[in-house]
Each structure stands twice: as structure tokens, then as C-alpha cells.
Design an enzyme around this catalytic site. Structure first.
Site, PDB file in Angstrom:
ATOM      1  N   ARG A 213       0.758  -1.124   0.140  1.00 42.03           N
ATOM      2  CA  ARG A 213      -0.012   0.093  -0.100  1.00 42.03           C
ATOM      3  C   ARG A 213       0.582   1.176   0.044  1.00 42.03           C
ATOM      4  O   ARG A 213       0.553   2.139  -0.802  1.00 42.03           O
ATOM      5  CB  ARG A 213      -0.798  -0.153   1.257  1.00 42.03           C
ATOM      6  CG  ARG A 213      -1.857  -1.026   1.113  1.00 42.03           C
ATOM      7  CD  ARG A 213      -3.104  -0.735   2.158  1.00 42.03           C
ATOM      8  NE  ARG A 213      -2.939  -1.545   3.528  1.00 42.03           N
ATOM      9  CZ  ARG A 213      -3.019  -2.758   3.861  1.00 42.03           C
ATOM     10  NH1 ARG A 213      -3.809  -3.327   3.338  1.00 42.03           N
ATOM     11  NH2 ARG A 213      -2.659  -3.219   5.226  1.00 42.03           N
ATOM     12  N   PHE A 229     -11.893  -5.339  -5.568  1.00 40.44           N
ATOM     13  CA  PHE A 229     -11.820  -6.319  -4.176  1.00 40.44           C
ATOM     14  C   PHE A 229     -11.071  -5.565  -3.163  1.00 40.44           C
ATOM     15  O   PHE A 229     -10.286  -6.007  -2.606  1.00 40.44           O
ATOM     16  CB  PHE A 229     -10.956  -7.472  -4.602  1.00 40.44           C
ATOM     17  CG  PHE A 229     -10.943  -8.309  -5.584  1.00 40.44           C
ATOM     18  CD1 PHE A 229     -12.238  -9.195  -5.872  1.00 40.44           C
ATOM     19  CD2 PHE A 229     -10.506  -8.200  -6.960  1.00 40.44           C
ATOM     20  CE1 PHE A 229     -12.563  -9.864  -6.960  1.00 40.44           C
ATOM     21  CE2 PHE A 229     -10.586  -8.713  -8.123  1.00 40.44           C
ATOM     22  CZ  PHE A 229     -11.753  -9.777  -8.171  1.00 40.44           C
ATOM     23  N   CYS A 338      -2.854 -14.215  -3.369  1.00 38.07           N
ATOM     24  CA  CYS A 338      -2.577 -14.711  -2.025  1.00 38.07           C
ATOM     25  C   CYS A 338      -2.844 -16.294  -1.904  1.00 38.07           C
ATOM     26  O   CYS A 338      -2.976 -16.554  -0.782  1.00 38.07           O
ATOM     27  CB  CYS A 338      -3.353 -13.834  -1.220  1.00 38.07           C
ATOM     28  SG  CYS A 338      -5.021 -14.094  -1.174  1.00 38.07           S
TER      29      CYS A 338
END
Length: 394
Positions: A213, A229, A338
Site C-alpha cells: 500500500r 476487491f 494470495c
């Protein structure tokens, strides 16, 4: 130590000699009578030599190793393991940082505590068991967690309803093991967010994307951003702080969209640059109409087990094709997987296939992975689960 024994077949002790923390059911010759799921057991080879001590569980992974030494699994053991985990977080500058009170304290096998996850959000630690053994030991672990963390935490919340095997019939419920608090606002790199540890995914927030981020923030200035998402909007409010011109957050969950709007409001009250949409990702991308020059694709795991790998890779390809088709010339794509069973090469090939299908020229700017508070045990390569690429799209 009077722990009951699990006996391995001849030649099936090699992985334990290499300190791999799992014993698979197929390696077991026989077990002592009356061993129950969640019991602490001694693993011995076909010659009766001690190999490891760990938690027994019915299933493919039959034993999760707690130690390769003959030690008592008692309060002193839990305290020592938790102290070691805290030392690592202090070493990497995450614990005791006023601008960042959000971090993972225990990451399963990566911290030699397989089946256990502990995330810290301000004064609350959220504990999650992924094995019956860790569930059985939850009270002892919580006691030592409070001792080790001192005044850093005031509450321990246990959240394992969805992570424990349902066949074990444990009948357990989520709730506070220590303390109790309604204050669910935490801080990550100076930004505030609400953590839904009651009903949210994982422990309430995706701590593993913190550094990614921050990287996104550096690319956001002046860009129109689409966060697919979005869950609780982490990438969105980093993009806003980075100077994005417009940020759209999309998730199929109405609860996630509600939390995203709350988090944006916490950091950027009444900021007209942000809008959230409760909609299916593929449908939204179909109508996106080439207005974005920074897109984030951070979907939930498409494959939770190896049997689903083929379909998962097709899903990643399809999703990335749509992003490549929609992103503006000179755009930046952050794309992730992931799924533990999806390797870096699997994921990269799926994304490259998508670029070729869309007919775009693409450069790799960064190859991303999980952060240092999600360490990988060098003897357990399966612990490397988060893969990401930052791409420049011509």
C-alpha cells in the site's frame, strides 16, 4: 514428558531431519491408542528415536511440529516462542512505533508456531487458530501473550470459528479471552482504519499488504485509481494520501463497502474524490470504459488447495485480461495472488498470458511479496503465499 507417540514408517523421517514442520498422514506407521485430535504428541522414527513434538490432527497434515527438541509444551514454552516473535517485530521496527500500531506478531510456521496467527491492532491482539491443537492451548497462549506484550495490549480477541476444521466439532465461539473493547480504530503508517475483528475476513484487516500500500501511494499522484476487491479500502485511502485525482473502490460485499466508506471518512472527511461501488468485479471491469490509469487487483484466494490450481490460474488470467483491456496507455497495474498453492511462476505466467491476449506491451516495475512480519521459515517454503507484480502498461 509422557506424551503419547506417533511412529513413522521406515525412511519417512527425512523431512523432519530437514526441519520441515509438518508430518503427513501417509508417513505414519501407527499411533498410540487414545490419541485425540489436538493432543501434544511425540513423533519417533521406525527405530524409536525421537524426531519432534507437536500437535496431532486428523487430516492430511497429521502433526504440526512445535519443537525438534524434547521439551515440555508448557507456559515457559509459549512465553519463549512469543518473546522470540516480539523480538523479530522490534528488530524490523514495527513494534513500539506510534505511527504504526498494526502488525502481525505471530505468523504460524514462520514463527515456529504452526497453526497460530496473532495480529495486533492498537491495544487489541486478535488470535486465530488454524489447528485443533492451538485451539486447545488458546487460554495458555493468551496468558503468556499478555505477559510478553505488557502494556502494549489490553485485550485478546479469539477469532477462529471459520478457520478450525468443522469435523472436529469443537463448538467454539469467537470472543474476548482477555479484556474487552469496542475501540476498533488502529493506525497503519499514520492512516486510521476500523478493524472488523467480529465479522471481518482474516483477523479483520489484511496486514500483509502494508508495504505494498505504501508503494502504491508513491504512484498515485494525479492518477485515476480503481481498487478492485477493495475489502475495507486500504489501497484506496493510501492512494488518496498520495494525491490521486479520483479513487473508485469496488467489492461485492455491502459490509466491505460500508467499512471502506468509514475508513475513507476517518482519514479524508467529505472528500469528493472517492466513490465506492458494491458490484461484481468482472461486471464492473466490463463497463469501466478506459477511464483508469492505476488499477489494483487484489482478489481473495482463487485456489485454497492444489486440486483447484488449474481453474484458479484461468481465473487470474481472465481477471488480468479485463484490467489490461481497460487500463489507459501509460497506466500502472498492481496485481496480486494470495493463494499458497499458486507459485510465483504460475502467477507470472497467468499475468503474462493475459497481457498477450490483451495485446499490450508490459514492463515489470516491481515484484512484490509478503512483508517482514509475515516471515517465511527457511525450512518451510510453502509459507511464501503472497505474490504481486507492479506493471507499466503501454
Amino acid at each position: 514428558m509422557n506424551y503419547k507417540k506417533i511412529f513413522l514408517k521406515p525412511g519417512k523421517d527425512e523431512s523432519l531431519k530437514r526441519f520441515h514442520p509438518w508430518v503427513f498422514s501417509g508417513a505414519i506407521h501407527h499411533i498410540d491408542e487414545d490419541i485425540k485430535e489436538g493432543d501434544i504428541v511425540r513423533v519417533v522414527n521406525s527405530d524409536g528415536e525421537f524426531m519432534a513434538v507437536g500437535h496431532y490432527q486428523v487430516g492430511s497434515i497429521a502433526v504440526r511440529v512445535l519443537s525438534f527438541r524434547e521439551v515440555e509444551i508448557d507456559d515457559a514454552f509459549w512465553r519463549s516462542r512469543l518473546e522470540s516473535s516480539l523480538e523479530v517485530r522490534q528488530c524490523i521496527g514495527l513494534a513500539d512505533n506510534p505511527d504504526n500500531n498494526t502488525f502481525r506478531l505471530v505468523h504460524g510456521e514462520g514463527d515456529h508456531l504452526p497453526g497460530l496467527v496473532i495480529d495486533c491492532y492498537g491495544k487489541t491482539a486478535v488470535m486465530q487458530a488454524h489447528s485443533v491443537g492451538m485451539h486447545v492451548c488458546r487460554e495458555a497462549i493468551a496468558r503468556q501473550l499478555v505477559n510478553v506484550m505488557g502494556n502494549r495490549i489490553e485485550n485478546v480477541y479469539y477469532k477462529s470459528e471459520t478457520t478450525l476444521p468443522f469435523k472436529a466439532s469443537l463448538g467454539q465461539e469467537n470472543g474476548f479471552l482477555y479484556g474487552g473493547s469496542d475501540d476498533n480504530i488502529a493506525v497503519e503508517n499514520g492512516l486510521k482504519f476500523r478493524v472488523d475483528w467480529l465479522k471481518g475476513q482474516k483477523t479483520g484487516f489484511f496486514v500483509d499488504q502494508r508495504e505494498n500500500r505504501s508503494l502504491l501511494e508513491q504512484y498515485a499522484k494525479g492518477r485515476t485509481v480503481l481498487n478492485m476487491f477493495c475489502y475495507t479500502g486500504g489501497f484506496s485511502f493510501y492512494a488518496m494520501r498520495g494525491g490521486a485525482k479520483l479513487v473508485h473502490s469496488v467489492d461485492s460485499s455491502a459490509k466491505a463497502i460500508e467499512l471502506t466508506n468509514q475508513n475513507v471518512q476517518l482519514n479524508f472527511p467529505d472528500d469528493s474524490r472517492h466513490e465506492a461501488f458494491c458490484e461484481d468485479a468482472f461486471k464492473f471491469l466490463d463497463s469501466a470504459d478506459n477511464k483508469y490509469d492505476l488499477i489494483i487487483l487484489d482478489p481473495p484466494a482463487f485456489a485454497k488447495h492444489r486440486a483447484a490450481l488449474h481453474n484458479a490460474l484461468k481465473g487470474y488470467t481472465r481477471l488480468n485480461v479485463k484490467a489490461f483491456e481497460r487500463i489507459k496507455k501509460g497506466g500502472i497495474l498492481f496485481t496480486f495472488s494470495c493463494s499458497q498453492v499458486v507459485t510465483k511462476d504460475n502467477f507470472r505466467n497467468a499475468v503474462f498470458t493475459a497481457a498477450a491476449i490483451a495485446g499490450r506491451k508490459v514492463r515489470i516495475l516491481h515484484q512484490l511479496h509478503q512483508p517482514a512480519d509475515h516471515p517465511i521459515n527457511i525450512y518451510h517454503p510453502e509459507g511464501e503465499y503472497l505474490k504481486g507484480l507492479v506493471l507499466y502498461v503501454e
